[in-house]
Design a protein around this motif. Structure first.
Motif, PDB file in Angstrom:
ATOM      1  N   LYS A 150     -49.255   9.508 -16.577  1.00 21.98           N
ATOM      2  CA  LYS A 150     -48.112   8.615 -16.336  1.00 21.98           C
ATOM      3  C   LYS A 150     -47.170   9.234 -15.313  1.00 21.98           C
ATOM      4  N   GLU A 151     -46.385   8.368 -14.694  1.00 23.27           N
ATOM      5  CA  GLU A 151     -45.300   8.843 -13.831  1.00 23.27           C
ATOM      6  C   GLU A 151     -44.112   7.902 -13.960  1.00 23.27           C
ATOM      7  N   GLU A 152     -42.936   8.463 -14.206  1.00 21.58           N
ATOM      8  CA  GLU A 152     -41.728   7.656 -14.377  1.00 21.58           C
ATOM      9  C   GLU A 152     -41.137   7.248 -13.028  1.00 21.58           C
ATOM     10  N   VAL A 153     -40.523   6.065 -13.010  1.00 21.60           N
ATOM     11  CA  VAL A 153     -39.790   5.562 -11.847  1.00 21.60           C
ATOM     12  C   VAL A 153     -38.445   5.051 -12.348  1.00 21.60           C
ATOM     13  N   THR A 154     -37.368   5.494 -11.723  1.00 18.47           N
ATOM     14  CA  THR A 154     -36.024   5.076 -12.112  1.00 18.47           C
ATOM     15  C   THR A 154     -35.754   3.648 -11.656  1.00 18.47           C
ATOM     16  N   ILE A 155     -35.132   2.860 -12.518  1.00 21.64           N
ATOM     17  CA  ILE A 155     -34.714   1.500 -12.168  1.00 21.64           C
ATOM     18  C   ILE A 155     -33.263   1.578 -11.707  1.00 21.64           C
ATOM     19  N   ASP A 156     -33.029   1.330 -10.431  1.00 24.33           N
ATOM     20  CA  ASP A 156     -31.682   1.439  -9.866  1.00 24.33           C
ATOM     21  C   ASP A 156     -30.779   0.309 -10.352  1.00 24.33           C
ATOM     22  N   ALA A 157     -29.478   0.502 -10.173  1.00 25.30           N
ATOM     23  CA  ALA A 157     -28.490  -0.445 -10.694  1.00 25.30           C
ATOM     24  C   ALA A 157     -28.659  -1.853 -10.113  1.00 25.30           C
ATOM     25  N   LYS A 158     -29.077  -1.958  -8.874  1.00 29.44           N
ATOM     26  CA  LYS A 158     -29.265  -3.267  -8.240  1.00 29.44           C
ATOM     27  C   LYS A 158     -30.744  -3.546  -7.965  1.00 29.44           C
ATOM     28  N   GLU A 159     -31.616  -2.937  -8.742  1.00 32.88           N
ATOM     29  CA  GLU A 159     -33.059  -3.119  -8.573  1.00 32.88           C
ATOM     30  C   GLU A 159     -33.449  -4.581  -8.817  1.00 32.88           C
ATOM     31  N   THR A 160     -34.311  -5.106  -7.968  1.00 28.60           N
ATOM     32  CA  THR A 160     -34.856  -6.441  -8.177  1.00 28.60           C
ATOM     33  C   THR A 160     -36.335  -6.336  -8.546  1.00 28.60           C
ATOM     34  N   GLY A 161     -36.884  -7.436  -9.029  1.00 26.81           N
ATOM     35  CA  GLY A 161     -38.313  -7.452  -9.314  1.00 26.81           C
ATOM     36  C   GLY A 161     -39.116  -7.077  -8.083  1.00 26.81           C
ATOM     37  N   GLY A 162     -38.666  -7.537  -6.920  1.00 28.77           N
ATOM     38  CA  GLY A 162     -39.368  -7.242  -5.676  1.00 28.77           C
ATOM     39  C   GLY A 162     -39.294  -5.788  -5.269  1.00 28.77           C
ATOM     40  N   SER A 163     -38.108  -5.193  -5.327  1.00 30.68           N
ATOM     41  CA  SER A 163     -37.964  -3.800  -4.903  1.00 30.68           C
ATOM     42  C   SER A 163     -38.672  -2.851  -5.866  1.00 30.68           C
ATOM     43  N   LEU A 164     -38.626  -3.161  -7.162  1.00 36.12           N
ATOM     44  CA  LEU A 164     -39.306  -2.309  -8.140  1.00 36.12           C
ATOM     45  C   LEU A 164     -40.823  -2.444  -7.994  1.00 36.12           C
ATOM     46  N   HIS A 165     -41.289  -3.641  -7.716  1.00 36.75           N
ATOM     47  CA  HIS A 165     -42.714  -3.860  -7.452  1.00 36.75           C
ATOM     48  C   HIS A 165     -43.197  -2.937  -6.342  1.00 36.75           C
ATOM     49  N   ASP A 166     -42.440  -2.872  -5.251  1.00 41.12           N
ATOM     50  CA  ASP A 166     -42.854  -2.074  -4.095  1.00 41.12           C
ATOM     51  C   ASP A 166     -42.887  -0.582  -4.430  1.00 41.12           C
ATOM     52  N   LYS A 167     -41.919  -0.120  -5.200  1.00 40.87           N
ATOM     53  CA  LYS A 167     -41.886   1.287  -5.601  1.00 40.87           C
ATOM     54  C   LYS A 167     -43.067   1.627  -6.504  1.00 40.87           C
ATOM     55  N   LEU A 168     -43.358   0.725  -7.441  1.00 43.88           N
ATOM     56  CA  LEU A 168     -44.438   0.978  -8.383  1.00 43.88           C
ATOM     57  C   LEU A 168     -45.811   0.879  -7.707  1.00 43.88           C
ATOM     58  N   ALA A 169     -45.932   0.034  -6.711  1.00 39.36           N
ATOM     59  CA  ALA A 169     -47.207  -0.087  -5.999  1.00 39.36           C
ATOM     60  C   ALA A 169     -47.563   1.228  -5.308  1.00 39.36           C
ATOM     61  N   VAL A 170     -46.595   1.816  -4.639  1.00 39.78           N
ATOM     62  CA  VAL A 170     -46.824   3.103  -3.963  1.00 39.78           C
ATOM     63  C   VAL A 170     -47.129   4.185  -4.984  1.00 39.78           C
ATOM     64  N   CYS A 171     -46.342   4.220  -6.060  1.00 38.95           N
ATOM     65  CA  CYS A 171     -46.559   5.201  -7.127  1.00 38.95           C
ATOM     66  C   CYS A 171     -47.945   5.020  -7.744  1.00 38.95           C
ATOM     67  N   GLY A 172     -48.361   3.764  -7.941  1.00 35.13           N
ATOM     68  CA  GLY A 172     -49.650   3.491  -8.553  1.00 35.13           C
ATOM     69  C   GLY A 172     -50.807   3.996  -7.728  1.00 35.13           C
ATOM     70  N   GLY A 173     -50.729   3.838  -6.420  1.00 35.31           N
ATOM     71  CA  GLY A 173     -51.791   4.328  -5.553  1.00 35.31           C
ATOM     72  C   GLY A 173     -51.913   5.836  -5.590  1.00 35.31           C
ATOM     73  N   ASP A 174     -50.776   6.507  -5.529  1.00 38.13           N
ATOM     74  CA  ASP A 174     -50.778   7.977  -5.549  1.00 38.13           C
ATOM     75  C   ASP A 174     -51.279   8.519  -6.884  1.00 38.13           C
ATOM     76  N   LEU A 175     -50.808   7.904  -7.964  1.00 40.69           N
ATOM     77  CA  LEU A 175     -51.172   8.400  -9.290  1.00 40.69           C
ATOM     78  C   LEU A 175     -52.649   8.135  -9.592  1.00 40.69           C
ATOM     79  N   LEU A 176     -53.170   7.035  -9.086  1.00 42.02           N
ATOM     80  CA  LEU A 176     -54.587   6.733  -9.280  1.00 42.02           C
ATOM     81  C   LEU A 176     -55.458   7.843  -8.698  1.00 42.02           C
ATOM     82  N   LEU A 177     -55.130   8.302  -7.510  1.00 45.36           N
ATOM     83  CA  LEU A 177     -55.938   9.344  -6.873  1.00 45.36           C
ATOM     84  C   LEU A 177     -55.901  10.644  -7.686  1.00 45.36           C
ATOM     85  N   LYS A 178     -54.750  10.956  -8.261  1.00 50.74           N
ATOM     86  CA  LYS A 178     -54.663  12.137  -9.123  1.00 50.74           C
ATOM     87  C   LYS A 178     -55.561  11.970 -10.349  1.00 50.74           C
TER      88      LYS A 178
END
Length: 313
Positions: A150-178
């Motif tokens: 697992k890897e945690e991602v902080t939800i910012d104060a003005k986070e939207t579904g769209g911005s969090l999606h983009d952060k998690l997509a990048v995190c998901g790709g990196d974590l998958l390779l690990k």
């Protein structure tokens, strides 16, 4: 490692792109069938299909992966592992057990909490301070398999579904390779989930975006951010749909009833809720472009006392 990738939306496409640029070989991509979208019902490819086409990867689009005729196709490809990211169909046991290393899922939350559809949006709506990515071994249940990493991602104060999606997509790709490295080396953990800590979040649809001003300003503000950009939060003004894209929570303790516009400033509409007020900063009236409250008010004057409603009156 030779891999078959199964996924459909934008998040999965980002993960696929990361996988293509790794030492692993993507033999084929499985994605949902093309579907008509928009006002013109134009038939569009899925984001994963478009990504696969960019790299000349063979694409399979079965109506049902459970269909008997699909299994032999996968068997002939003979992948070492199947990677799944937001595919959109239940994968049968025969496919789960086909590859040497099994089926590996990229899930956009910290399991076991938020199993099921739309975990990104619900984590914002429910006021979570963090979420993340879980890479897991798949089993016959829905997001119930043993966790690898697992890897945690902080939800910012003005986070939207769209911005969090983009952060998690990048995190998901990196974590998958690990995780794939751990799997290939035989060192991947198998941490069982605690079912008593789990919850299933429902899929999003357009109808759920209607704002209930009998909820608190804090709840509604999270709701607006969670449903941005889709399906979007909305109410009605003068019988027309009014989407609200951005709002701040205030606490003026002004008099009024839920849904009432209690003040109009140069750059916002102040709306009463069950507790506190919302200062609407960005909105979109039916048939118009998305715009700031300042621009909106210049073309559509609104007076205090107007009550936003559910469209029934």
């Amino acid at each position: 490692m030779n891999i078959v990738f199964m996924g459909t939306p934008d998040l999965a496409a980002v993960v696929l792109d990361k996988l293509v640029h790794s030492e692993h070989k993507v033999l084929a991509v499985v994605t949902q069938p093309d579907k008509p979208k928009g006002r013109g019902n134009q038939v569009l490819s899925t984001p994963v299909k478009e990504m696969a086409a960019r790299y000349d990867i063979p694409v399979l689009q079965p109506n049902r992966v459970r269909a008997e005729e699909f299994f032999p196709v996968l068997k002939d490809i003979n992948p070492d592992a199947i990677v799944v990211a937001a595919f959109g169909q239940i994968i049968p046991k025969t496919i789960l057990e086909l590859p040497k290393y099994g089926c590996i899922n990229v899930h956009a939350s910290l399991l076991p909490k938020y199993r099921g559809a739309a975990p990104i949006q619900w984590s914002i709506i429910n006021g979570e301070e963090k979420t993340g990515i879980t890479i897991m071994h798949m089993d016959a249940g829905i997001d119930t398999g043993d966790m690898i990493i697992k890897e945690e991602v902080t939800i910012d104060a003005k986070e939207t579904g769209g911005s969090l999606h983009d952060k998690l997509a990048v995190c998901g790709g990196d974590l998958l390779l690990k995780a794939l490295t751990l799997i290939e080396n035989g060192t991947a953990p198998r941490e069982k989930q605690k079912d008593e800590e789990s919850s299933y979040v429902k899929i999003l649809d357009k109808s759920m975006g209607l704002i209930d001003f009998n909820r608190t300003a804090v709840e509604i503000e999270r709701f607006i951010r969670g449903l941005n950009p889709w399906p979007s939060a909305y109410t009605y003004l003068d019988g027309k749909t009014l989407k609200i894209w951005d709002a701040d929570v205030t606490d003026t303790k002004a008099e009024g009833k839920p849904g009432e516009i209690i003040a109009v400033t140069k750059d916002s509409l102040l709306i009463k809720t069950a507790s506190g007020e919302l200062a609407v900063k960005e909105l979109q009236l039916e048939g118009k472009k998305r715009m700031s409250a300042d621009a909106f008010l210049r073309g559509y004057p609104v007076a205090p006392g107007v009550v936003l409603n559910n469209g029934s009156n």
